[in-house]
Write a protein that holds these residues in place. Structure first.
Motif, PDB file in Angstrom:
ATOM      1  N   ILE A  20       0.706  -1.087   0.018  1.00 34.08           N
ATOM      2  CA  ILE A  20       0.057   0.041  -0.093  1.00 34.08           C
ATOM      3  C   ILE A  20       0.857   1.227  -0.080  1.00 34.08           C
ATOM      4  O   ILE A  20       0.621   2.070  -0.851  1.00 34.08           O
ATOM      5  CB  ILE A  20      -0.956  -0.027   1.269  1.00 34.08           C
ATOM      6  CG1 ILE A  20      -1.845  -1.240   1.031  1.00 34.08           C
ATOM      7  CG2 ILE A  20      -1.476   1.385   1.433  1.00 34.08           C
ATOM      8  CD1 ILE A  20      -2.884  -1.179   2.077  1.00 34.08           C
ATOM      9  N   LEU A  21       2.042   1.234   0.872  1.00 37.85           N
ATOM     10  CA  LEU A  21       2.904   2.432   0.835  1.00 37.85           C
ATOM     11  C   LEU A  21       3.523   2.769  -0.469  1.00 37.85           C
ATOM     12  O   LEU A  21       3.858   3.611  -0.876  1.00 37.85           O
ATOM     13  CB  LEU A  21       3.752   2.491   2.179  1.00 37.85           C
ATOM     14  CG  LEU A  21       3.101   2.566   3.388  1.00 37.85           C
ATOM     15  CD1 LEU A  21       3.935   2.368   4.600  1.00 37.85           C
ATOM     16  CD2 LEU A  21       2.023   3.811   3.211  1.00 37.85           C
ATOM     17  N   SER A  22       3.798   1.576  -1.122  1.00 39.60           N
ATOM     18  CA  SER A  22       4.568   1.559  -2.194  1.00 39.60           C
ATOM     19  C   SER A  22       3.503   2.338  -3.373  1.00 39.60           C
ATOM     20  O   SER A  22       4.067   3.139  -4.077  1.00 39.60           O
ATOM     21  CB  SER A  22       4.984   0.187  -2.762  1.00 39.60           C
ATOM     22  OG  SER A  22       5.292   0.289  -4.106  1.00 39.60           O
ATOM     23  N   ALA A  23       2.338   1.796  -3.391  1.00 38.38           N
ATOM     24  CA  ALA A  23       1.223   2.398  -4.207  1.00 38.38           C
ATOM     25  C   ALA A  23       1.223   3.732  -3.862  1.00 38.38           C
ATOM     26  O   ALA A  23       0.904   4.397  -4.964  1.00 38.38           O
ATOM     27  CB  ALA A  23      -0.217   1.663  -4.024  1.00 38.38           C
ATOM     28  N   ARG A  24       1.177   4.175  -2.670  1.00 34.98           N
ATOM     29  CA  ARG A  24       0.905   5.609  -2.552  1.00 34.98           C
ATOM     30  C   ARG A  24       2.368   6.437  -2.992  1.00 34.98           C
ATOM     31  O   ARG A  24       1.846   7.384  -3.614  1.00 34.98           O
ATOM     32  CB  ARG A  24       0.754   6.101  -0.965  1.00 34.98           C
ATOM     33  CG  ARG A  24       0.690   7.283  -0.409  1.00 34.98           C
ATOM     34  CD  ARG A  24       0.234   7.237   1.013  1.00 34.98           C
ATOM     35  NE  ARG A  24       0.409   8.748   1.548  1.00 34.98           N
ATOM     36  CZ  ARG A  24      -0.714   9.612   1.252  1.00 34.98           C
ATOM     37  NH1 ARG A  24      -1.773   9.131   0.770  1.00 34.98           N
ATOM     38  NH2 ARG A  24      -0.613  10.895   1.685  1.00 34.98           N
ATOM     39  N   ARG A  25       3.203   5.842  -2.825  1.00 33.49           N
ATOM     40  CA  ARG A  25       4.445   6.657  -3.488  1.00 33.49           C
ATOM     41  C   ARG A  25       4.193   6.924  -5.053  1.00 33.49           C
ATOM     42  O   ARG A  25       4.581   7.891  -5.515  1.00 33.49           O
ATOM     43  CB  ARG A  25       5.708   5.876  -3.283  1.00 33.49           C
ATOM     44  CG  ARG A  25       6.134   5.918  -1.387  1.00 33.49           C
ATOM     45  CD  ARG A  25       7.720   5.761  -1.526  1.00 33.49           C
ATOM     46  NE  ARG A  25       7.682   4.088  -1.693  1.00 33.49           N
ATOM     47  CZ  ARG A  25       7.557   3.276  -0.727  1.00 33.49           C
ATOM     48  NH1 ARG A  25       7.116   3.617   0.432  1.00 33.49           N
ATOM     49  NH2 ARG A  25       7.702   1.604  -1.186  1.00 33.49           N
ATOM     50  N   VAL A  26       3.933   5.710  -5.506  1.00 30.24           N
ATOM     51  CA  VAL A  26       3.755   5.858  -7.213  1.00 30.24           C
ATOM     52  C   VAL A  26       2.586   7.006  -7.350  1.00 30.24           C
ATOM     53  O   VAL A  26       2.826   7.697  -8.281  1.00 30.24           O
ATOM     54  CB  VAL A  26       3.182   4.427  -7.679  1.00 30.24           C
ATOM     55  CG1 VAL A  26       2.871   4.613  -8.935  1.00 30.24           C
ATOM     56  CG2 VAL A  26       4.407   3.733  -7.511  1.00 30.24           C
TER      57      VAL A  26
END
Length: 219
Positions: free
Chosen positions: A80-86
């Motif tokens: 989820i945090l990777s998706a947010r960064r993207v």
């Protein structure tokens, strides 16, 4: 000169949207950027809507793959945090996600893998179903409903069920309120992670209790 292909078209469109916003993107502007006539683009994308779908799939392709591990919370949180960064790197993308009447293949792949993370972590299909709705678009780092399977009333399409088995499983697991809407808005990073951790901890407590939405299930 690099030969024009679909990937080059989509990546150029993403770069233009990053620079000037999604409203400034047009087929004519994209053709100018690629130094081709506008009609050349239509060999690779049929129209503006297909262009937007392809751009979104390019962006979501940058999300880190799930890392295997014994703690489902670590797997889900990292993704989820990777998706947010993207999405923070492509601030127009959430508007495109919100505007789609049907999720793109990349969104479906992402949702299917997240369902799998919960199911592999010991969650029942029933609890996972409610978890996905509770999370909404927080799965991708912003506050807007993503997992809307209310359109899937009746038996799932066999081809879709084969390609996205986890989504098909949940779509058949419970009835839906077609008027249900989760509100929009964005959180800063601290508030986002604070709420995310509260949700994940709460989901774990329900999982440990064997929670179910049925009669006597602990609601």
């Amino acid at each position: 000169m690099t030969r024009l292909n679909r990937e080059r078209v989509l990546r150029a469109a993403v770069a233009l949207a990053d620079e000037g916003g999604i409203d400034a993107l047009s087929m004519r502007r994209l053709a100018q950027e690629l130094d081709v006539v506008p009609m050349a683009l239509y060999k690779h994308v049929a129209n503006k809507e297909q262009l937007l779908d392809g751009m979104l799939d390019v962006v979501l392709g940058g999300i880190d793959p799930p890392l295997p591990g014994p703690d489902w919370r670590d797997v889900v949180r990292q993704r989820i945090l990777s998706a947010r960064r993207v999405l923070l790197g492509h601030r127009w993308a959430y508007r495109v996600i919100e505007s789609r009447s049907v999720p793109t293949p990349a969104v479906l792949e992402y949702l299917d893998s997240m369902i799998g993370a919960f199911r592999d972590g010991g969650f029942s299909a029933d609890l996972t179903h409610h978890v996905m709705h509770a999370m909404g678009s927080r799965l991708l780092g912003f506050s807007q409903e993503l997992f809307d399977d209310s359109r899937g009333a009746g038996p799932p399409d066999p081809a879709m069920a084969e390609r996205y088995p986890r989504i098909a499983e949940l779509a058949a697991a419970a009835a839906h309120d077609g008027d249900s809407v989760v509100g929009g808005g964005c959180d800063d990073q601290f508030e986002f992670e604070f709420a995310l951790d509260l949700l994940l901890d709460g989901f774990e407590r329900l999982r440990e209790r064997g929670w179910t939405s049925g009669p006597g299930g602990g609601r």
